[in-house]
Structures are given as structure tokens and as C-alpha cells.
Scaffold this motif. Structure first.
Motif, PDB file in Angstrom:
ATOM      1  N   ALA A 184      16.491  42.606  18.613  1.00  0.00           N
ATOM      2  CA  ALA A 184      16.844  43.863  17.711  1.00  0.00           C
ATOM      3  C   ALA A 184      17.381  44.766  18.692  1.00  0.00           C
ATOM      4  O   ALA A 184      18.342  45.468  18.327  1.00  0.00           O
ATOM      5  CB  ALA A 184      15.373  44.199  17.040  1.00  0.00           C
ATOM      6  N   ALA A 185      16.695  45.041  19.874  1.00  0.00           N
ATOM      7  CA  ALA A 185      17.163  46.047  20.591  1.00  0.00           C
ATOM      8  C   ALA A 185      18.700  45.833  21.284  1.00  0.00           C
ATOM      9  O   ALA A 185      19.589  46.672  21.233  1.00  0.00           O
ATOM     10  CB  ALA A 185      16.123  46.076  22.166  1.00  0.00           C
ATOM     11  N   ALA A 186      19.033  44.661  21.492  1.00  0.00           N
ATOM     12  CA  ALA A 186      19.910  43.986  21.927  1.00  0.00           C
ATOM     13  C   ALA A 186      21.250  44.357  20.954  1.00  0.00           C
ATOM     14  O   ALA A 186      22.603  44.743  21.147  1.00  0.00           O
ATOM     15  CB  ALA A 186      20.258  42.684  22.688  1.00  0.00           C
ATOM     16  N   GLY A 187      20.909  44.201  19.636  1.00  0.00           N
ATOM     17  CA  GLY A 187      21.693  44.112  18.431  1.00  0.00           C
ATOM     18  C   GLY A 187      21.689  45.518  17.724  1.00  0.00           C
ATOM     19  O   GLY A 187      22.666  45.937  17.039  1.00  0.00           O
ATOM     20  N   GLY A 188      21.038  46.443  18.498  1.00  0.00           N
ATOM     21  CA  GLY A 188      21.119  47.762  17.911  1.00  0.00           C
ATOM     22  C   GLY A 188      20.808  48.221  16.313  1.00  0.00           C
ATOM     23  O   GLY A 188      21.080  48.790  15.441  1.00  0.00           O
ATOM     24  N   VAL A 189      19.484  47.274  15.847  1.00  0.00           N
ATOM     25  CA  VAL A 189      19.104  47.256  14.578  1.00  0.00           C
ATOM     26  C   VAL A 189      17.762  47.458  14.723  1.00  0.00           C
ATOM     27  O   VAL A 189      16.834  47.296  15.547  1.00  0.00           O
ATOM     28  CB  VAL A 189      19.272  46.146  13.823  1.00  0.00           C
ATOM     29  CG1 VAL A 189      20.740  45.691  13.721  1.00  0.00           C
ATOM     30  CG2 VAL A 189      18.611  44.828  14.714  1.00  0.00           C
ATOM     31  N   GLU A 190      17.151  48.120  13.350  1.00  0.00           N
ATOM     32  CA  GLU A 190      15.666  48.283  13.179  1.00  0.00           C
ATOM     33  C   GLU A 190      14.979  46.863  12.692  1.00  0.00           C
ATOM     34  O   GLU A 190      15.486  46.441  11.645  1.00  0.00           O
ATOM     35  CB  GLU A 190      15.432  49.323  11.994  1.00  0.00           C
ATOM     36  CG  GLU A 190      15.992  50.702  12.386  1.00  0.00           C
ATOM     37  CD  GLU A 190      15.148  51.207  13.454  1.00  0.00           C
ATOM     38  OE1 GLU A 190      13.740  51.208  13.236  1.00  0.00           O
ATOM     39  OE2 GLU A 190      15.466  51.931  14.460  1.00  0.00           O
ATOM     40  N   LEU A 191      13.868  46.423  13.514  1.00  0.00           N
ATOM     41  CA  LEU A 191      13.431  45.258  13.034  1.00  0.00           C
ATOM     42  C   LEU A 191      12.211  45.387  12.105  1.00  0.00           C
ATOM     43  O   LEU A 191      11.292  46.355  12.164  1.00  0.00           O
ATOM     44  CB  LEU A 191      12.809  44.647  14.569  1.00  0.00           C
ATOM     45  CG  LEU A 191      12.002  43.756  14.155  1.00  0.00           C
ATOM     46  CD1 LEU A 191      12.565  42.340  13.733  1.00  0.00           C
ATOM     47  CD2 LEU A 191      11.100  43.198  15.616  1.00  0.00           C
ATOM     48  N   LYS A 241      21.058  49.595  11.150  1.00  0.00           N
ATOM     49  CA  LYS A 241      20.809  48.491   9.978  1.00  0.00           C
ATOM     50  C   LYS A 241      19.581  47.900  10.106  1.00  0.00           C
ATOM     51  O   LYS A 241      18.968  47.920  11.044  1.00  0.00           O
ATOM     52  CB  LYS A 241      21.985  47.396   9.992  1.00  0.00           C
ATOM     53  CG  LYS A 241      23.358  47.976   9.741  1.00  0.00           C
ATOM     54  CD  LYS A 241      23.563  48.567   8.384  1.00  0.00           C
ATOM     55  CE  LYS A 241      24.789  48.883   8.127  1.00  0.00           C
ATOM     56  NZ  LYS A 241      25.854  47.742   8.237  1.00  0.00           N
ATOM     57  N   VAL A 242      18.890  47.483   9.041  1.00  0.00           N
ATOM     58  CA  VAL A 242      17.433  47.055   9.071  1.00  0.00           C
ATOM     59  C   VAL A 242      17.512  45.629   9.171  1.00  0.00           C
ATOM     60  O   VAL A 242      18.235  44.746   8.167  1.00  0.00           O
ATOM     61  CB  VAL A 242      16.575  47.459   7.719  1.00  0.00           C
ATOM     62  CG1 VAL A 242      15.352  46.641   7.783  1.00  0.00           C
ATOM     63  CG2 VAL A 242      16.458  49.038   7.962  1.00  0.00           C
ATOM     64  N   TRP A 243      16.731  44.935  10.068  1.00  0.00           N
ATOM     65  CA  TRP A 243      17.070  43.314  10.160  1.00  0.00           C
ATOM     66  C   TRP A 243      15.585  42.854   9.788  1.00  0.00           C
ATOM     67  O   TRP A 243      14.594  43.171  10.351  1.00  0.00           O
ATOM     68  CB  TRP A 243      17.229  42.886  11.481  1.00  0.00           C
ATOM     69  CG  TRP A 243      17.036  41.580  11.848  1.00  0.00           C
ATOM     70  CD1 TRP A 243      17.264  40.465  11.008  1.00  0.00           C
ATOM     71  CD2 TRP A 243      16.316  40.926  13.161  1.00  0.00           C
ATOM     72  NE1 TRP A 243      16.706  39.303  11.751  1.00  0.00           N
ATOM     73  CE2 TRP A 243      16.639  39.540  12.948  1.00  0.00           C
ATOM     74  CE3 TRP A 243      16.192  41.595  14.309  1.00  0.00           C
ATOM     75  CZ2 TRP A 243      16.282  38.661  13.976  1.00  0.00           C
ATOM     76  CZ3 TRP A 243      15.939  40.687  15.353  1.00  0.00           C
ATOM     77  CH2 TRP A 243      15.812  39.230  15.235  1.00  0.00           C
ATOM     78  N   LEU A 244      15.544  42.113   8.768  1.00  0.00           N
ATOM     79  CA  LEU A 244      14.057  41.699   8.011  1.00  0.00           C
ATOM     80  C   LEU A 244      14.126  40.153   8.520  1.00  0.00           C
ATOM     81  O   LEU A 244      14.975  39.316   8.133  1.00  0.00           O
ATOM     82  CB  LEU A 244      14.054  41.740   6.907  1.00  0.00           C
ATOM     83  CG  LEU A 244      12.937  41.263   5.932  1.00  0.00           C
ATOM     84  CD1 LEU A 244      11.750  41.860   6.224  1.00  0.00           C
ATOM     85  CD2 LEU A 244      13.148  41.350   4.449  1.00  0.00           C
ATOM     86  N   HIS A 245      12.992  39.904   9.431  1.00  0.00           N
ATOM     87  CA  HIS A 245      12.983  38.374   9.921  1.00  0.00           C
ATOM     88  C   HIS A 245      11.735  37.585   9.616  1.00  0.00           C
ATOM     89  O   HIS A 245      10.454  38.445   9.718  1.00  0.00           O
ATOM     90  CB  HIS A 245      13.162  38.326  11.639  1.00  0.00           C
ATOM     91  CG  HIS A 245      12.896  37.087  12.286  1.00  0.00           C
ATOM     92  ND1 HIS A 245      13.814  36.158  11.941  1.00  0.00           N
ATOM     93  CD2 HIS A 245      11.895  36.443  12.724  1.00  0.00           C
ATOM     94  CE1 HIS A 245      13.351  35.007  12.534  1.00  0.00           C
ATOM     95  NE2 HIS A 245      12.278  35.265  12.989  1.00  0.00           N
ATOM     96  N   HIS A 246      11.618  36.517   9.201  1.00  0.00           N
ATOM     97  CA  HIS A 246      10.481  35.891   8.892  1.00  0.00           C
ATOM     98  C   HIS A 246      10.505  34.630   9.767  1.00  0.00           C
ATOM     99  O   HIS A 246      11.564  34.015  10.052  1.00  0.00           O
ATOM    100  CB  HIS A 246      10.425  35.426   7.391  1.00  0.00           C
ATOM    101  CG  HIS A 246       9.421  34.479   7.103  1.00  0.00           C
ATOM    102  ND1 HIS A 246       7.900  34.973   7.321  1.00  0.00           N
ATOM    103  CD2 HIS A 246       9.206  33.549   6.309  1.00  0.00           C
ATOM    104  CE1 HIS A 246       7.205  33.788   6.865  1.00  0.00           C
ATOM    105  NE2 HIS A 246       8.049  32.948   6.325  1.00  0.00           N
ATOM    106  N   GLY A 247       9.287  34.441  10.103  1.00  0.00           N
ATOM    107  CA  GLY A 247       9.159  33.087  10.929  1.00  0.00           C
ATOM    108  C   GLY A 247       7.718  32.678  11.391  1.00  0.00           C
ATOM    109  O   GLY A 247       6.952  33.307  10.694  1.00  0.00           O
ATOM    110  N   SER A 248       7.548  31.791  12.222  1.00  0.00           N
ATOM    111  CA  SER A 248       6.219  31.286  12.868  1.00  0.00           C
ATOM    112  C   SER A 248       5.499  32.256  13.820  1.00  0.00           C
ATOM    113  O   SER A 248       6.087  33.434  13.991  1.00  0.00           O
ATOM    114  CB  SER A 248       6.148  29.793  13.134  1.00  0.00           C
ATOM    115  OG  SER A 248       6.969  29.669  14.193  1.00  0.00           O
TER     116      SER A 248
END
Length: 392
Positions: A200-207, A173-180
Motif C-alpha cells: 500500500a505504501a509503495a502504491g500510494g493507497v489507503e489500506l 484511493k482505498v485498497w480493500l484486501h482480504h486474505g489469510s
């Protein structure tokens, strides 16, 4: 820049890049961007223009049997006038997900910041260089080269001692993150060890990391970029840049949050969407911004310059923002069951600050990034966390 004539040269193409929203073709090669061209045309300042072009979370991915890999790049390093230059940005090579080698590229362009308040700068051009990775594990493997999270990086040429193939499609799954800047990776030692990469590595997702130093300001063009980016899981870390730039009052902040969420939801109506409030930052918990640099003792620290009494007039602090974000999410969640809220102090709070204080009073050190990434993975990707089921 030295070329090994015995190596195979492979053109660097867009299909080998992950984590970038856009790629600009230059006269030398490719320049990854983390905002699309339409958004970049609306950027109002050099701060965001620099941040989005720094490839935090961007990596070159391919399959090969190579044990020697060379990557030619042209970095643009940022230095502050009157201060020693920072260490060269780090390139990390992972083989089948495991760190195999690190390298740096000397030289390159230098953007000298002449005024920390206005971010006025001068560009000094320099030569391209080569990141070299040798004695890699033998056999066929997926290689990821994580580009420096804190240097603009123009990717020029890839050379290997065995042929290169495009990576196999991933079903993650792709994880899209926005922050500072903390999400961008400020003060992290290595690009794969910024806290979103660790989570992301721990959750097994694409960052896909849209953490922009100093620039998480609820800009509509950023919301539209997120709306238009394919993603399965989305998180928004909101607040600290709005306080430390003193960009809004409460009256403007609330509808701006609603508007940002509305735009993101246009493209992702049912994806798990997590709103994260600021991590602990004692200088701004109850004191409004703007932040100002403080060089007392020769060490850079930041201090808030606002008047706490003006909170009654709508001046924002981190505690005001946390209360308002919790209220906004609770109100919207009645019609949006996939909307969630996380108090950022659960990622880094008072106990964490006592153990791992913020060196400049705003940004965590490498150990702090590991703490935040581990807490995010535990609270969000594991157990009954809001991304736990959807990430599998």
C-alpha cells in the motif's frame, strides 16, 4: 501505567482511526474491529473472533506539533501453553509517512491457548499500559500510530505535548484486501511491514486489511462486509486456509468462489477486483490438508496430513485451487472486464523459497513479507498492473 501531568489529554474517537470497519465502545475506551457487528454475530469459532479483533493495518491518525506522544492501551496477548511467550506487540509512529519511533506495551491480558488444534483457551486479565514516543520531529505533521498487527488492542487515552487535530482528508484511493494469516501479517516483525502495508505504501493507497489468520474461508458474512465497505480497489487472496483446514471439496469450492465474488460485486460493480491464488507452500502444493503442528526438534513446523491420491475424489491442494481460480476468473471476465487473476507464485515462488524459506513451512519471515509486498506493488500497482491506472 504512568501519566505525565504536563501533557494534553485527547479523547480517542472513531474519526482518528483508519483501517477499522467497526469500533466497539468499552468501559475503558475503543476496541477496533475489522469485521462489523453483524458479521461478528455469525463468527463460528474463536480463531476468527481473535483474528478480526487484532488490528492489522489499523492506525490512529492525527495532526500535531507534538514531540512527545503517549498512548494508553490494554493489549490482549496470545501465548501457547508450554511455549515461551512471544515478544510484546510493536506500535510504530510514522511522521508524514516516515518511521519516527517504535514502542511496546508490557502487561495486559493474556489469552493462553491450551490446545493448538481446537484453539481452546483461557483468559488471564492484566493491567493497561502506555506506548511512549519521544523526541519526535518538530513542526506540524501528520502522525500515524500503527497498532500491533498481532495483539487485540483496546485504545484508551492519547496524550501529547501539543494540541491534536483531526487529520486532513486524503484523496488517496482505498485498497480493500482480504486474505489469510500471511495477509494478516504472521511472522512479520512490525505492523507497517506486513506485506499489504508495504504494498500500500509503495502504491500510494489507503489500506483496509481484512487478512484474517486461519480464516480466509469464503465466509458469506466476510463477503457482505466487503460489499458494504467503501473501496476503490479490491483484492481477494483465496485458497490456502481452505486447503489447510480441509474445509471443502472441489464441488463446494467452485460455487463458493462464485458466490463470494457475486456478493462483493453487489457493492462494487465496476471496481478493479483482483483474485490472487496461494503463494508457494511446498507442504500443500499437491498434498491435501488438514495441516497439523509438528514439534519435532522443539521447533514449530506444519505438515499436511492428507492423501495426495484423493485429489481425484475432489480433495483440494494448492495446485488444484490455482487451476480452478484461473478457470473461474477467465469465465467471469468475459462479462466483467475489471476482474483479474494473479498466480500467487509470482509473489512468492520456488526461487523465493530457495532464498527465503518459510521458517514453519507455511508463513514467511520479515524478509519474505518484504519480498511479497515488493512483488505485489510491482505487478499490481505499477506499469500495466490491474490497479496501476485506478490507483492514481
Amino acid at each position: 501505567m504512568h501519566t505525565n501531568e504536563n501533557l494534553i489529554t485527547t479523547p480517542v474517537t472513531e474519526e482518528l482511526l483508519r483501517g477499522a470497519l467497526d469500533v466497539e465502545r468499552t468501559r475503558r475506551g475503543l476496541l477496533p474491529h475489522r469485521l462489523p457487528a453483524a458479521a461478528r454475530r455469525q463468527i463460528p469459532d474463536e480463531q476468527l473472533a481473535t483474528a478480526e479483533a487484532q488490528p492489522s493495518g489499523v492506525r490512529l491518525v492525527f495532526r500535531t506539533r507534538a514531540t512527545t506522544v503517549e498512548l494508553d492501551t490494554l493489549p490482549t496477548k496470545r501465548v501457547y501453553r508450554g511455549f515461551p511467550p512471544p515478544a510484546d506487540g510493536v506500535y510504530e509512529l510514522l511522521a508524514d509517512g516516515r518511521l519516527a519511533a517504535r514502542a511496546t506495551v508490557a502487561g495486559g491480558n493474556v489469552r493462553e491457548i491450551t490446545d493448538m488444534v481446537t484453539q481452546a483457551s483461557e483468559l488471564h486479565e492484566g493491567p493497561a499500559g502506555t506506548a511512549r514516543f519521544c523526541e519526535l520531529p518538530p513542526g506540524d505533521k501528520e502522525v500515524e500510530i500503527w497498532l500491533p498487527h498481532n495483539e487485540i488492542t483496546e485504545v484508551i487515552t492519547l496524550r501529547t505535548d501539543a494540541p491534536v487535530e483531526p487529520p486532513a482528508p486524503r484523496d488517496r484511493k482505498v485498497w480493500l484486501h482480504h486474505g489469510s494469516s500471511i495477509s494478516h501479517g504472521s511472522n512479520a516483525a512490525h505492523p507497517s511491514e506486513i506485506w499489504p502495508a508495504l504494498a500500500a505504501a509503495a502504491g500510494g493507497v489507503e489500506l483496509v486489511n481484512m487478512g484474517f489468520s486461519g480464516s480466509a474461508l469464503l465466509d458469506p458474512f466476510t463477503a457482505r462486509a466487503m460489499r458494504d465497505t467503501p473501496a476503490d480497489l479490491i483484492s481477494l487472496k483465496i485458497g490456502i486456509n481452505i486447503v489447510n483446514t480441509d474445509a471443502m471439496r472441489l464441488r463446494a469450492f467452485t460455487p463458493a468462489v462464485h458466490g463470494f465474488l457475486d456478493i462483493v460485486r453487489e457493492g462494487h460493480p465496476t471496481a478493479p477486483l483482483l483474485v490472487v491464488s496461494p503463494v508457494l507452500c511446498p507442504v500443500q502444493e499437491d498434498t491435501p490438508g488438514p495441516l497439523a503442528p509438528d514439534f519435532d526438534g522443539g521447533t514449530l513446523r506444519f505438515r499436511a496430513t492428507g492423501d495426495p491420491a484423493e485429489r481425484a475424489a475432489g480433495r483440494l491442494t494448492l495446485n488444484v485451487i490455482r487451476d480452478e481460480l484461473a478457470r473461474i476468473v477467465a469465465r467471469r471476465a468475459a462479462d466483467d472486464p475489471n476482474l483479474h487473476y494473479l498466480d500467487g507464485r509470482k509473489l512468492y515462488g520456488a526461487a523465493d523459497y530457495a532464498e527465503l524459506p518459510l521458517p514453519d513451512e507455511v508463513h514467511p519471515d520479515p524478509a519474505g513479507h518484504r519480498r511479497i509486498g515488493g512483488n505485489f506493488a510491482r505487478l499490481v500497482f505499477a506499469g500495466t498492473g490491474p490497479f496501476a491506472t485506478a490507483a492514481r
